[in-house]
Enzyme design. Structure first.
Site, short mmCIF file in Angstrom:
data_model
loop_
_atom_site.label_atom_id
_atom_site.label_comp_id
_atom_site.label_asym_id
_atom_site.label_seq_id
_atom_site.Cartn_x
_atom_site.Cartn_y
_atom_site.Cartn_z
N LYS A 141 -46.35 9.51 101.25
CA LYS A 141 -46.00 9.42 99.84
C LYS A 141 -48.12 8.08 99.29
O LYS A 141 -48.14 9.11 98.17
CB LYS A 141 -45.11 8.59 98.94
CG LYS A 141 -43.16 8.87 99.57
CD LYS A 141 -42.67 7.93 98.88
CE LYS A 141 -40.97 8.36 99.23
NZ LYS A 141 -40.37 7.71 98.78
N GLY A 165 -43.89 2.94 99.09
CA GLY A 165 -42.64 2.71 99.53
C GLY A 165 -41.39 3.51 99.55
O GLY A 165 -41.65 4.51 99.16
N ASP A 166 -40.79 3.39 101.14
CA ASP A 166 -39.47 3.98 100.85
C ASP A 166 -38.10 2.67 101.74
O ASP A 166 -38.89 2.01 102.91
CB ASP A 166 -40.00 5.09 102.24
CG ASP A 166 -38.46 5.96 101.60
OD1 ASP A 166 -38.59 6.87 101.49
OD2 ASP A 166 -37.68 5.84 103.08
N THR A 167 -37.11 3.39 101.03
CA THR A 167 -36.10 2.54 101.75
C THR A 167 -34.58 3.50 102.37
O THR A 167 -34.72 4.31 102.58
CB THR A 167 -34.88 1.16 100.51
OG1 THR A 167 -36.77 0.55 100.23
CG2 THR A 167 -33.91 0.56 100.97
N ALA A 205 -39.93 -0.18 103.94
CA ALA A 205 -41.04 -0.25 103.88
C ALA A 205 -42.31 0.43 103.10
O ALA A 205 -42.38 1.13 102.54
CB ALA A 205 -41.87 0.94 105.44
#
Length: 209
Positions: free
Chosen positions: A58, A77-79, A114
């Site tokens: 991203k 970010g990513d979850t 992250a």
């Protein structure tokens, strides 16, 4: 904020934006299409590798697609939720959301987030895991929650900062990471790129006058 290093948030999540603003950072949010990627896990990909890969992707996509000023810094970010070896991303529909909530009911699961920061020369990241214990949920409770529409764009089909807060019995780790932005780790990562909260930057400027 250092004007030579403008900060851009490559995320469509209003939760990440609010947390970043609450920390005192000045930034601009990039359009959703600039940071929209395929979030499908690769074969045998762990949750930790997945979220880090997606956060990096991203950030890189935003840097390549957006017309950003020189020296810009991008935060992405990513979850995901992981339970009993299964990765729970955002549910595709109410049926999948109900299945996720049923699986998490009365159980402890992990939320893995992250955060990646990039400036065109390098990309650094941090991964944070938080353990969340959810109360036992009945079918009626799950149905009522689904009717609000809140679960459909949330990893694991629930929002800790929303109506699902009443379902969570215990959190071990970062509350912010569950919502989508671990504040302490994010601030430390941004500091490595010379990005600081406005209030801290102002204080430093006064000291050095």
């Amino acid at each position: 904020m250092n004007p030579s290093k403008p900060l851009f948030l490559a995320s469509s999540s209003p939760r990440r934006a609010q947390l970043l603003a609450d920390m005192g950072f000045e930034f601009q949010t990039l359009p959703a299409d600039v940071c929209s990627i395929d979030e499908t896990p690769q074969e045998n990909e762990s949750a930790w590798i997945l979220v880090e890969r997606l956060a990096h992707s991203k950030a890189a996509l935003a840097l390549s697609m957006a017309d950003l000023p020189d020296g810009s810094v991008v935060l992405a970010g990513d979850t995901v939720v992981i339970h009993q070896g299964r990765i729970f991303g955002k549910p595709v529909d109410e049926r999948e959301a109900a299945a996720m909530l049923s699986a998490l009911s009365g159980q402890t699961h992990a939320v893995v987030t992250a955060i990646a920061v990039a400036d065109g020369l390098r990309c650094e990241s941090v991964i944070v895991q938080t353990d969340v214990t959810m109360m036992s949920l009945g079918e009626a409770q799950i149905a009522a929650y689904l009717s609000t529409g809140e679960p459909l764009d949330k990893a694991g089909a629930y929002a800790l900062q929303g109506m699902a807060a009443r379902f969570v019995e215990r959190i071990c780790g970062s509350w912010g990471a569950v919502v989508g932005l671990p504040q302490c780790e994010t601030a430390q990562l941004l500091a490595e790129f010379g990005i600081h909260p406005v209030w801290l930057q102002t204080q430093r400027d006064l000291i050095h006058e």
